[in-house]
Design a protein around this motif. Structure first.
Motif, short mmCIF file in Angstrom:
data_model
loop_
_atom_site.label_atom_id
_atom_site.label_comp_id
_atom_site.label_asym_id
_atom_site.label_seq_id
_atom_site.Cartn_x
_atom_site.Cartn_y
_atom_site.Cartn_z
N LEU A 1 18.75 -73.47 -7.82
CA LEU A 1 17.59 -72.74 -8.33
C LEU A 1 18.01 -71.55 -9.18
O LEU A 1 17.34 -71.22 -10.17
N ILE A 2 19.10 -70.90 -8.80
CA ILE A 2 19.60 -69.76 -9.58
C ILE A 2 19.92 -70.19 -11.00
O ILE A 2 19.49 -69.56 -11.98
N LEU A 3 20.66 -71.27 -11.15
CA LEU A 3 21.05 -71.72 -12.48
C LEU A 3 19.85 -72.30 -13.24
O LEU A 3 19.77 -72.17 -14.46
N TRP A 4 18.92 -72.91 -12.54
CA TRP A 4 17.72 -73.44 -13.20
C TRP A 4 16.88 -72.29 -13.76
O TRP A 4 16.43 -72.33 -14.92
N ASN A 5 16.65 -71.26 -12.94
CA ASN A 5 15.87 -70.11 -13.41
C ASN A 5 16.59 -69.35 -14.52
O ASN A 5 15.95 -68.87 -15.47
N SER A 6 17.90 -69.25 -14.40
CA SER A 6 18.66 -68.44 -15.36
C SER A 6 18.73 -69.09 -16.73
O SER A 6 18.54 -68.40 -17.75
N PHE A 7 19.01 -70.38 -16.77
CA PHE A 7 19.29 -71.02 -18.06
C PHE A 7 18.17 -71.96 -18.53
O PHE A 7 17.85 -71.99 -19.72
N HIS A 8 17.56 -72.70 -17.63
CA HIS A 8 16.47 -73.58 -18.06
C HIS A 8 15.21 -72.78 -18.37
O HIS A 8 14.54 -73.02 -19.39
N GLY B 1 17.63 -62.34 -15.64
CA GLY B 1 17.51 -61.21 -14.72
C GLY B 1 17.04 -61.65 -13.34
O GLY B 1 17.58 -61.23 -12.31
N PHE B 2 16.03 -62.52 -13.30
CA PHE B 2 15.52 -63.03 -12.03
C PHE B 2 16.57 -63.87 -11.32
O PHE B 2 16.76 -63.77 -10.10
N GLY B 3 17.28 -64.71 -12.09
CA GLY B 3 18.35 -65.51 -11.50
C GLY B 3 19.47 -64.65 -10.96
O GLY B 3 20.06 -64.96 -9.92
N SER B 4 19.78 -63.55 -11.64
CA SER B 4 20.83 -62.64 -11.15
C SER B 4 20.42 -61.98 -9.84
O SER B 4 21.25 -61.79 -8.95
N ALA B 5 19.13 -61.65 -9.72
CA ALA B 5 18.65 -61.08 -8.44
C ALA B 5 18.82 -62.09 -7.31
O ALA B 5 19.23 -61.74 -6.19
N GLN B 6 18.52 -63.36 -7.60
CA GLN B 6 18.72 -64.40 -6.58
C GLN B 6 20.20 -64.53 -6.21
O GLN B 6 20.54 -64.70 -5.03
N SER B 7 21.08 -64.44 -7.21
CA SER B 7 22.51 -64.57 -6.93
C SER B 7 23.03 -63.41 -6.10
O SER B 7 23.88 -63.59 -5.23
N LEU C 1 22.19 -56.89 -14.22
CA LEU C 1 21.21 -57.80 -14.82
C LEU C 1 20.05 -58.07 -13.88
O LEU C 1 18.93 -58.36 -14.33
N SER C 2 20.31 -57.98 -12.56
CA SER C 2 19.22 -58.21 -11.61
C SER C 2 18.16 -57.12 -11.68
O SER C 2 17.05 -57.31 -11.17
N LEU C 3 18.46 -56.02 -12.31
CA LEU C 3 17.51 -54.93 -12.48
C LEU C 3 16.81 -54.98 -13.84
O LEU C 3 16.12 -54.03 -14.21
N VAL D 1 13.68 -53.25 -15.36
CA VAL D 1 12.49 -53.38 -14.51
C VAL D 1 12.75 -52.87 -13.10
O VAL D 1 11.88 -52.99 -12.23
N GLY D 2 13.93 -52.33 -12.85
CA GLY D 2 14.23 -51.81 -11.53
C GLY D 2 14.26 -52.90 -10.47
O GLY D 2 14.90 -53.94 -10.64
N ALA D 3 13.54 -52.68 -9.38
CA ALA D 3 13.52 -53.64 -8.27
C ALA D 3 12.44 -54.70 -8.44
O ALA D 3 12.11 -55.41 -7.48
N GLY D 4 11.90 -54.83 -9.65
CA GLY D 4 10.82 -55.79 -9.87
C GLY D 4 11.21 -57.22 -9.56
O GLY D 4 10.42 -57.98 -8.97
N ASN D 5 12.42 -57.61 -9.95
CA ASN D 5 12.88 -58.98 -9.67
C ASN D 5 13.00 -59.23 -8.17
O ASN D 5 12.66 -60.33 -7.68
N TYR D 6 13.46 -58.23 -7.43
CA TYR D 6 13.61 -58.40 -5.99
C TYR D 6 12.24 -58.49 -5.32
O TYR D 6 12.07 -59.20 -4.31
N ALA D 7 11.24 -57.76 -5.87
CA ALA D 7 9.88 -57.88 -5.33
C ALA D 7 9.30 -59.27 -5.60
O ALA D 7 8.60 -59.84 -4.74
N ASP D 8 9.62 -59.83 -6.78
CA ASP D 8 9.13 -61.17 -7.10
C ASP D 8 9.74 -62.23 -6.18
O ASP D 8 9.12 -63.27 -5.93
N LEU D 9 10.97 -61.97 -5.69
CA LEU D 9 11.61 -62.95 -4.81
C LEU D 9 10.82 -63.16 -3.53
O LEU D 9 10.80 -64.27 -2.98
N LEU D 10 10.16 -62.11 -3.05
CA LEU D 10 9.41 -62.22 -1.80
C LEU D 10 8.20 -63.12 -1.93
O LEU D 10 7.71 -63.67 -0.93
N ASP D 11 7.69 -63.27 -3.16
CA ASP D 11 6.49 -64.08 -3.37
C ASP D 11 6.79 -65.41 -4.05
O ASP D 11 5.89 -66.06 -4.57
N ASP D 12 8.04 -65.82 -4.03
CA ASP D 12 8.44 -67.05 -4.72
C ASP D 12 8.51 -68.20 -3.71
O ASP D 12 9.45 -68.27 -2.91
#
Length: 309
Positions: free
Chosen positions: A264-271, A276-282, A52-54, A67-78
């Motif tokens: 933050l993981i659960l906030w991004n994932s469900f709220h 997908g972004f929350g899974s990358a954080q996890s 799911l993180s992908l 989206v591949g590694a897109g979520n992991y790239a977004d983590l660097l700018d969060d």
């Protein structure tokens, strides 16, 4: 030339040949339930989280967009994640120190067989029995702006203390509540380690004229090495995934200053419906936790070996 006569090879009876296979099958059957449970409860969720993180998935659509590694790239700018990571590391470092110092200190105080020590052990462990959500609501009612403590302070003419309304105060308050709620487990584990310390070594050190501090530093503490390692690793792993106390005590406030990575993981994932972004954080949190636990364990092992050499 001397001729030697080789002993004839006697074939094992069929029953003897079949016994190892039966034993192997029996062992496999006994291990199977635990293996299935471990796979279903750990391996599959971890694999699903990585998949799911992908993806860019909101948790509802039928086909997640890859989206591949897109979520992991977004983590660097969060910036929120960076702030939450700093808060989480602070909680983990300060909380681990507090849990172990208080745990070891109280374990030394209530060590020994007596009714009073048994009573105090129960009292010390009791906060851990309570749900973290209950603990958070309890301390929120005590330390909140309109809580019991501030009501008492204002009735005496004082000003409201910002236990939960000021970012720095709220972080310190959260760490203190986490330590209060969890150090009972450390007390129990240190008590188990103290029971394993050879009493003969302590008596020999006292006969040689060692003070209580010298006995603790040179005999008791080195013998507690494995217990210290276990307590530090367990405390660190537990505090890195702090979530439920944040929900009930501060709700991530004020202004998101006490958000942890798990929160933050659960906030991004469900709220925010960004599963997908929350899974990358996890996934990142899981890898960081595993790496820190490995490093701490290795350093502690080296320290234990250096003491015993």
């Amino acid at each position: 030339m001397t001729l030697t006569r080789e002993a004839p090879v006697v074939a094992a009876p069929p029953a003897a040949r079949a016994r190892p296979r039966r034993d192997g099958l029996a062992n496999a059957l006994m291990v199977a339930p635990a293996t299935v449970l471990y796979t279903v409860m750990l391996i599959v969720p971890v694999g699903l989280a990585f998949y799911l993180s992908l993806t860019d998935w909101d948790g509802f659509s039928a086909n997640p967009a890859f989206v591949g590694a897109g979520n992991y790239a977004d983590l660097l700018d969060d910036p929120e994640l960076r702030r939450a990571a700093a808060v989480t590391l602070l909680i983990a470092a300060a909380g681990t120190a507090g849990l172990n110092l208080l745990g070891l200190g109280f374990a030394l105080l209530v060590n020994g067989a007596s009714r009073a020590n048994t009573f105090f052990r129960i009292v010390l462990f009791y906060p851990h029995v309570l749900s973290a959500l209950v603990v958070g609501f309890l301390w929120s009612a005590i330390l909140g702006t309109t809580g019991a403590v501030n009501n008492l302070v204002t009735s005496w003419g004082g000003e409201v203390l910002p236990f939960l309304s000021d970012p720095e105060w709220a972080t310190v308050t959260m760490i203190a509540v986490l330590v209060w709620a969890g150090f009972g487990v450390n007390v129990v584990l240190y008590l188990a380690g103290l029971q394993a310390v050879p009493h003969s070594l302590i008596e020999a050190a006292r006969i040689d004229g060692a003070t209580r501090w010298q006995v603790f530093r040179n005999v008791t503490l080195p013998a507690l090495g494995p217990s210290v390692t276990v307590n530090i690793v367990l405390s660190l792993v537990t505090l890195l995934k702090t979530y439920d106390l944040v929900v009930s005590l501060t709700a991530g406030g004020p202004a998101g200053q006490t958000q942890t990575v798990a929160y933050l993981i659960l906030w991004n994932s469900f709220h925010d419906a960004r599963l997908g972004f929350g899974s990358a954080q996890s996934v990142i949190l899981m890898l960081v936790t595993a790496a820190l636990a490995f490093v701490v364990t290795r350093l502690r092992r080296r320290g234990e070996l250096a003491v015993h050499q």
